[in-house]
Enzyme design. Structure first.
Site, PDB file in Angstrom:
ATOM      1  N   ASP A   8       0.882  -1.163   0.000  1.00 27.51           N
ATOM      2  CA  ASP A   8       0.000   0.000   0.000  1.00 27.51           C
ATOM      3  C   ASP A   8       0.923   1.218   0.000  1.00 27.51           C
ATOM      4  OD1 ASP A   8      -2.247   1.697   0.277  1.00 27.51           O
ATOM      5  OD2 ASP A   8      -1.983   1.733   2.449  1.00 27.51           O
ATOM      6  N   GLU A  67      -1.261  -1.434  -4.824  1.00 29.12           N
ATOM      7  CA  GLU A  67      -2.493  -0.684  -5.070  1.00 29.12           C
ATOM      8  C   GLU A  67      -2.241   0.377  -6.135  1.00 29.12           C
ATOM      9  OE1 GLU A  67      -5.670   2.125  -2.663  1.00 29.12           O
ATOM     10  OE2 GLU A  67      -4.434   0.718  -1.533  1.00 29.12           O
ATOM     11  N   ASP A 139      -2.269   0.848   7.466  1.00 27.43           N
ATOM     12  CA  ASP A 139      -1.505   0.729   6.217  1.00 27.43           C
ATOM     13  C   ASP A 139      -1.032  -0.705   5.986  1.00 27.43           C
ATOM     14  OD1 ASP A 139      -1.355   3.592   5.238  1.00 27.43           O
ATOM     15  OD2 ASP A 139      -0.555   3.817   7.268  1.00 27.43           O
TER      16      ASP A 139
END
EC number: 3.1.21.10
Length: 173
Positions: A8, A67, A139
């Site tokens: 991420d 992502e 996260d």
């Protein structure tokens, strides 16, 4: 058995999550955050690259998933996020890892069942899916979600490919 590193990305905090896939089981291996300490973007990008390179050396993943950038309200933030993604992707490709990219909606759908899930819902589902004693940091949970999404997506593609190679006979098969 495959080891998947999910990321991420962020220019200040980059989450990472590692899962091992054995058959249909997803097993938690590790997760955490790379927290950059510099105010200068080039140095933060180097910290992301170096941090992920070390994580790749430590966990020896077979696959890398990240992502995709979403268009933020602030164009400057979106550009910085894109650069952080670039540093992460370069770390993966430098280690000869295949790179897969997923949107936030795809990740949330794979983990929670809806693309509009809140961060706390993702954390809770990651805790449940990976049988963790407590919810991971946001996260890190998002990064584990990326890895879980990649696993589910690749399993679906394998199943579809298998069906494409099977001949069926009869009217209703």
């Amino acid at each position: 058995m495959a080891i998947i590193l999910g990321v991420d990305p962020g220019s200040r905090i980059t989450g990472y999550g590692v899962i091992k896939c054995v058959g249909r089981q997803q097993v938690y291996v590790g997760s955490g955050c790379i927290r950059t300490s510099s105010d200068e973007l080039p140095l933060r990008l180097k910290q992301i690259f170096d941090g992920l390179s070390e994580i790749i050396r430590q966990y020896q993943p077979d696959e890398f998933a990240i992502e995709r950038v979403f268009m933020a309200k602030n164009a400057d933030s979106a550009l910085k996020l894109g650069q952080a993604r670039g540093a992460a992707i370069v770390a993966a490709t430098a280690a000869n890892l295949p790179v897969a990219e997923y949107s936030a909606t795809q990740i949330k759908s794979a983990v929670v069942g809806t693309g509009r899930a809140q961060k706390t819902q993702v954390q809770h589902m990651i805790q449940q899916l990976l049988k963790l004693p407590s919810a991971p940091q946001a996260d890190a949970a998002d990064a584990l979600g990326v890895a879980v999404c990649h696993y589910h997506t690749s399993q679906s593609l394998v199943a579809l490919a298998g069906r494409a190679n099977v001949r069926t006979y009869g009217r209703y098969k």
